[in-house]
Design a protein around this motif. Structure first.
Motif, mmCIF file in Angstrom:
data_model
loop_
_atom_site.group_PDB
_atom_site.id
_atom_site.type_symbol
_atom_site.label_atom_id
_atom_site.label_comp_id
_atom_site.label_asym_id
_atom_site.label_seq_id
_atom_site.Cartn_x
_atom_site.Cartn_y
_atom_site.Cartn_z
ATOM 1 N N ASN A 115 -14.512 -27.576 -42.518
ATOM 2 C CA ASN A 115 -14.773 -28.437 -41.371
ATOM 3 C C ASN A 115 -16.035 -27.941 -40.655
ATOM 4 O O ASN A 115 -16.022 -26.905 -40.006
ATOM 5 N N ALA A 117 -17.310 -29.066 -38.089
ATOM 6 C CA ALA A 117 -17.243 -29.253 -36.637
ATOM 7 C C ALA A 117 -16.403 -28.160 -35.974
ATOM 8 O O ALA A 117 -16.113 -28.255 -34.781
ATOM 9 N N HIS A 118 -16.039 -27.134 -36.713
ATOM 10 C CA HIS A 118 -15.255 -26.029 -36.157
ATOM 11 C C HIS A 118 -16.019 -25.409 -34.986
ATOM 12 O O HIS A 118 -17.249 -25.333 -34.979
ATOM 13 N N ARG A 122 -20.157 -24.878 -34.056
ATOM 14 C CA ARG A 122 -20.771 -25.516 -32.889
ATOM 15 C C ARG A 122 -21.389 -24.475 -31.955
ATOM 16 O O ARG A 122 -22.505 -24.639 -31.470
ATOM 17 N N SER A 151 -17.051 -33.347 -41.129
ATOM 18 C CA SER A 151 -16.037 -32.886 -40.179
ATOM 19 C C SER A 151 -14.730 -33.615 -40.477
ATOM 20 O O SER A 151 -14.702 -34.616 -41.206
ATOM 21 N N ASN A 184 -10.170 -31.096 -35.414
ATOM 22 C CA ASN A 184 -11.619 -31.220 -35.596
ATOM 23 C C ASN A 184 -12.371 -30.076 -34.927
ATOM 24 O O ASN A 184 -13.435 -29.671 -35.392
#
Length: 196
Positions: A115, A117-118, A122, A151, A184
């Motif tokens: 993922n 978008a972890h 970020r 994501s 997400n």
């Protein structure tokens, strides 16, 4: 026998005993060997890396060298119970087309992916302004096999837009299950079970 990677363990626990499986991007065949040995599964594999193909064949597995982006069209429709794509989706040139092929070949498809978008990814982008290099994504941006940064929410949107059915979702952080609610943001890896 060595332990399976956490996403592969989830898949192994949810494949029906005696099923027919195609593992696309099967690596060295660890999942296929576990399924064969633990559940009497008839497994075939497709792998791009010749060293991994050799390792899988050495385990007594039926694995051929091939590319998920170009070679899945050669497989008959509904020829397996499960098509599996573990930690490979993000490395394909046309992920949506590869998924279409998986769902044509298998009655169901397991898909696992990191993922992107972890929260750690970020945070790294926010604070350092660079693509992160982590334990789970250890390559630099110029040397990574990952060409599509997906994501969990992106993947759920794709499922909805294609009209596929999701029969299961599992999320992992640090190799352990994590809640669905904020997956997400909090999950490092995702595993989905899909069907047409």
């Amino acid at each position: 026998m060595s332990a399976l990677r956490p996403d592969l363990q989830i898949i192994a626990e949810n494949v029906t005993a005696g099923a027919r499986v195609l593992d696309v991007g099967c690596g060295d065949g660890a999942l296929m060997a576990a399924l064969r040995d633990r559940a009497g599964v008839s497994a075939r594999g497709l792998e791009l890396n010749p060293t991994n193909v050799s390792a899988a064949v050495t385990r007594g597995l039926s694995v051929i060298q091939g590319d998920a982006d170009t070679d899945l069209a050669d497989y008959p429709s509904d020829s397996v119970d499960y098509a599996i794509l573990s930690q490979t989706l993000q490395t394909t040139r046309a992920p949506h087309l590869v998924l279409e092929e998986l769902l044509r070949i298998g009655r169901q498809a397991f898909v696992s992916f990191p993922n992107f978008a972890h929260w750690r990814i970020r945070l790294s982008l926010l604070t350092q302004g660079r693509m992160p290099v982590t334990r789970l994504l250890p390559e630099s941006w110029y040397d990574t096999p990952n060409i599509h940064h997906v994501s969990i929410d992106d993947f759920r949107d794709l499922i909805a837009s294609r009209g596929w059915t999701c029969d299961g979702e599992w999320f992992l952080s640090g190799g352990k299950p994590t809640a669905r609610g904020m997956a997400n943001l909090l999950a490092e890896h995702a595993v989905f079970l899909l069907r047409r």
